[in-house]
Motif scaffolding. Structure first.
Motif: not given
Lengths: 172, 124
Positions: A69, A73-74, A147, A169
């Motif tokens: 994050k 982000s992911g 995601g 994300d």
């Protein structure tokens, strides 16, 4: 990639993911080779072509995900066949190919593998200034779409298969 | 010979560190384990003769940065060395760990050689 205003592109991230996997596998897994994948990220099985052009399909039996994050982000996700997870666990624990392991040991090892790869990725690509946060490894026995696909690299291990994946994300 | 406390939420990583300590031929008398900072503090309370702590950073309940800080409330840096073993080798995290009282750090993945080098000043 040390400029804080520069976010790595998908290609740059995949390059660093490749370097990160090699750094981790070189010191832990006895045999690994990147293979040409012939499947899409998010499918429930990984298909690849071996060096002789033979198509190999392996089901995804276990996955470990570590979320990151920050300005990007992911998650970094390690998705394996059962044998691939066993190969990784034996490699990390420096055990020979005949040693059997409990499910919990295999899951924990896969989580640690995801943790190390995401840590190296963070160091190399995402976090020159320490602004990214990594989550704790999450283990799942069934693949989950989390995601949008950010890229995948498929490796043949001694006996199993592993797909190292980046998921971003939806908002990214 | 030192008694070593390994604090890491991954049992796999604790086993790897123990194995690498043996491979590095360091003078380790005994190894204790804890799964997070809170467990680490409890282990330290029960075994005050611990001579070296190796701690992960990213852990549930109490992370390694808080753990170092708590340990330093009662154990000065010179008396009880603490080395962070972590995937999070970013500059900010390292600075934070050192200012909280860590004596050094090693990034994962590591080799017996990098462990030997990092710990040589604390256990021979």
């Amino acid at each position: 990639m040390s400029n804080s205003t520069h976010l790595p592109s998908r290609e740059e991230l995949l390059d660093v993911l490749r370097e990160s996997v090699h750094e981790v596998f070189s010191s832990t897994v006895t045999s690994f080779k990147q293979a040409a994948q012939v499947c899409e990220q998010g499918e429930t099985a990984v298909a690849l072509e071996d060096e002789n052009g033979v198509r190999v399909t392996a089901s995804i039996d276990l996955e470990a995900a570590v979320a990151f994050k920050g300005s990007l982000s992911g998650s970094v996700v390690v998705r394996c066949s059962a044998q691939g997870a066993m190969d990784i666990a034996r490699g990390l624990l420096m055990l020979d190919a005949t040693t059997s392991l409990a499910v919990q040991e295999i899951e924990d090892a896969l989580g640690e593998c995801a943790n190390m790869v995401s840590g190296v990725l963070k160091r190399r690509a995402l976090d020159p200034r320490g602004t990214f946060e990594l989550g704790l490894p999450e283990i799942r026995r069934a693949p989950k779409v989390i995601g949008r696909p950010g890229g995948m690299l498929v490796y043949q291990l001694s006996e199993g298969v592993v797909s190292m994946e980046l998921w971003l994300d939806e908002s990214q | 010979m030192a008694k070593v406390l390994i604090v890491d939420d991954s049992a796999t990583m604790r086993k790897i560190i123990m194995r690498v300590l043996r491979q590095a031929e360091l003078k380790v008398e005994d190894v204790l384990e804890a799964g997070n900072g809170l467990e680490g503090l409890a282990a330290l309370g029960k075994a005050p003769d611990i001579g070296l702590i190796l701690s992960d950073v990213n852990m549930p309940q109490m992370n390694g940065l808080e753990f170092v800080k708590k340990v330093r409330e009662a154990h000065p840096k010179e008396k009880l060395p603490m080395v962070m073993i972590t995937t999070e080798g970013g500059e900010a995290m390292i600075q934070q760990a050192m200012s909280n009282g860590a004596n050094g750090y090693v990034t994962k993945p590591f080799t017996p050689e990098s462990i030997r080098t990092a710990l040589a000043g604390f256990i021979g």
